[in-house]
Design a protein around this motif. Structure first.
Motif, PDB file in Angstrom:
ATOM      1  N   PHE A 280       6.860 -45.632  -0.493  1.00 30.36           N
ATOM      2  CA  PHE A 280       7.596 -46.623   0.283  1.00 30.36           C
ATOM      3  C   PHE A 280       6.910 -46.800   1.634  1.00 30.36           C
ATOM      4  N   ARG A 283       8.716 -50.112   6.170  1.00 31.68           N
ATOM      5  CA  ARG A 283       9.885 -50.999   6.107  1.00 31.68           C
ATOM      6  C   ARG A 283      10.864 -50.556   5.023  1.00 31.68           C
ATOM      7  N   ARG A 284      10.623 -49.376   4.406  1.00 31.94           N
ATOM      8  CA  ARG A 284      11.487 -48.780   3.386  1.00 31.94           C
ATOM      9  C   ARG A 284      11.458 -49.575   2.096  1.00 31.94           C
ATOM     10  N   GLN A 285      10.358 -50.299   1.850  1.00 30.56           N
ATOM     11  CA  GLN A 285      10.202 -51.040   0.609  1.00 30.56           C
ATOM     12  C   GLN A 285       9.155 -50.359  -0.265  1.00 30.56           C
ATOM     13  N   SER A 309      13.752 -52.230  -1.983  1.00 31.13           N
ATOM     14  CA  SER A 309      13.933 -51.218  -0.942  1.00 31.13           C
ATOM     15  C   SER A 309      14.371 -49.904  -1.583  1.00 31.13           C
ATOM     16  N   ASP A 311      16.995 -48.157  -0.937  1.00 33.37           N
ATOM     17  CA  ASP A 311      18.421 -48.179  -1.267  1.00 33.37           C
ATOM     18  C   ASP A 311      18.657 -48.828  -2.624  1.00 33.37           C
TER      19      ASP A 311
END
Length: 526
Positions: A280, A283-285, A309, A311
């Motif tokens: 990841f 940017r948490r992607q 992402s 999440d």
């Protein structure tokens, strides 16, 4: 008032008048000396600068600058105009302290440049008559000098520059372009270079007409050496043709090719790993994943290729029952917020016991620029084997505990490896041997304290420490309560030894004495 007093008063008046006259003269000298530099009542070109900022100038001076002040400051424009005609002007100004200096006009036509500096204010004055014709001549000389400088820059720049007419015919080129054209078209280095008929960059003008002024990356292959050269070509459309600039892009292209090759190598390596990998970015992607992740998580390729992402990935894993089932969703979300932070710190490592029975070891690793990765390892077989080994050990311990004989197993180094409850009851020792290392010597001391003196313990110690092929060993000892204790040692694989103790019943001292080999009886028989 007497005569003496009159003379004294006259002398004092004369001295006071002299002092006042001297103070007045000194004040005028100081005022003249401290008078600031100005251009008042001055004729001719005069510039006044303070900290390289123009604060005043005569009309003749300002008339020399209008064509330059749009591209540079008034100070630089002044030096740009005057420096070609007054040698070493910059150095003379830099070395000038509070004082004066004069520089002669290099053509010797009666002109001089007067420099004066006082308290940070610089005054530059052109002395002599400056007619309009002479001013035009100075400006013409400046333009000629500037033109010569531009020509020198263009001819020595490593950038390829050339012009073409609307028909694509080469009408001008700089030295770098001609040298490269000769290298591409002439294999004989001794041959005389000729003016090329057309540009060596194909279809450059067509690209400008289609897309306007733009930058293109163009490759040209050298015919004899099969060498490929890359350039970034900038094209500008002009009323009578086209102007082109080409910069060497070989280093950039090679670096990009090496980067792609390296990425391909990494991709092939990741594709062959049995460990699932999910990287990841900051940017948490999701930025990268390998096929093993698809097999382990059963997530669709289309979903992962959309670069979701973290999440979204965790939610998808929970929906597919590929996460440990939490008691409530809120605590689960808070937990994985901590998981992300721990992964960025490189401190996250946990075993996930999935509802389907698999066990995954998930490890978080930080990456540069705020990125982080999750590694998924399937340790179901390892966990199953560990559980089976533990079950086997517990079963073996249960079997030993069910035996009536006291049993102890020692390693080749003489360390107690295993014992049963009958052994602990016989010798009154602790049943757990995992807390401390118990040696054969310590155990023999415990045996000796509960038995009558005998020499079999030394033999047993030597048997345990003996390496190589061994035969079973068996001897009998007497406990303090009179019971006979049969001690038997059997060799096991790996150099280990199993010692077995069994109670044979009360001893018969008289019978034992009569039937034993008494040394006194043997001596009498002789």
């Amino acid at each position: 008032m007497g005569l003496g007093e009159l003379i004294l008063v006259a002398v004092i008046a004369v001295v006071a008048a002299g002092i006042m006259f001297w103070a007045l003269i000194r004040a005028r000298l100081n005022a003249t000396r401290q008078k600031p530099l100005t251009i008042a009542d001055s004729a001719g070109p005069i510039f006044l600068f303070q900290d390289k900022v123009l604060i005043d100038a005569t009309p003749d001076a300002l008339a020399m600058l209008p064509s330059y002040t749009s591209r540079m400051t008034e100070y630089e424009a002044t030096l740009h105009v005057l420096a070609p005609h007054f040698p070493d002007l910059r150095n003379r100004i830099a070395a000038l302290e509070d004082g004066h200096d004069q520089i002669a006009y290099q053509r010797g036509e009666g002109l001089q440049l007067a420099l004066e500096q006082r308290k940070g204010i610089l005054r530059i004055a052109v002395k002599g008559t400056v007619h309009a014709e002479r001013r035009d001549m100075i400006d013409h000389d400046v333009r000629i000098a500037e033109l010569d400088m531009l020509r020198d820059i263009i001819q020595h720049t490593p950038q390829l520059i050339w012009r073409e007419d609307k028909a694509g015919k080469l009408i001008w080129a700089n030295h770098a372009y001609l040298a490269f054209s000769d290298m591409m078209t002439t294999s004989d280095k001794t041959a005389q270079a000729t003016w090329p008929d057309k540009s060596i960059f194909p279809e450059t003008n067509d690209s400008v007409l289609k897309r306007g002024n733009a930058v293109r990356r163009v490759s040209i292959t050298q015919p004899d050496k099969k060498a490929e050269h890359w350039f970034d070509v900038t094209s500008v459309a002009q009323p009578d043709g086209f102007l082109h600039f080409a910069s060497d892009a070989n280093a950039v292209v090679r670096a990009d090719q090496e980067r792609r090759n390296f990425v391909q190598t990494l991709s092939k390596t990741f594709a062959q790993l049995s460990t699932g990998l999910a990287i990841f970015d900051k940017r948490r992607q999701l930025a990268m994943f390998n096929p093993a992740l698809l097999d382990m998580t059963n997530l669709p390729f289309e979903f992962l290729s959309s670069l979701p992402s973290i999440d979204t990935v965790l939610d998808k894993l929970r929906e597919s029952r590929m996460l440990p089932e939490p008691k409530d969703y809120v605590s689960w979300r808070d937990r994985f917020t901590a998981v992300e932070a721990a992964a960025k710190d490189g401190t996250y490592c946990e075993n996930w016991n999935l509802p389907a029975g698999q066990t995954y070891r998930v490890t978080g690793r930080p990456h540069p620029d705020g990125a982080f990765a999750f590694l998924f390892e399937d340790i179901s077989v390892e966990v199953s084997q560990t559980r089976r080994f533990r079950s086997d050990i517990e079963t073996a311990q249960s079997v030993l505990d069910s035996l009536p004989e006291a049993i102890a197993v020692f390693s080749s180094a003489g360390t107690l490896v295993m014992s049963n409850s009958a052994y602990a009851n016989l010798w009154s020792t602790c049943t757990s041997i995992s807390i401390e290392q118990r040696e054969i010597g310590t155990e023999i001391d415990a045996w000796r304290t509960r038995c009558t003196p005998t020499g079999i313990w030394s033999e047993l110690r030597n048997f345990v420490h003996t390496l190589g092929t061994r035969q079973s060993w068996s001897k009998t000892a007497i406990l303090y309560d009179g019971r006979r204790l049969r001690c038997q040692a059997n060799p096991l694989s790996g150099g280990m030894t199993m010692v077995q103790f069994s109670i044979a019943g009360p001893a018969q001292p008289v019978i034992q004495k009569l039937t034993s080999g008494d040394p006194a009886i043997r001596m009498a028989k002789r």
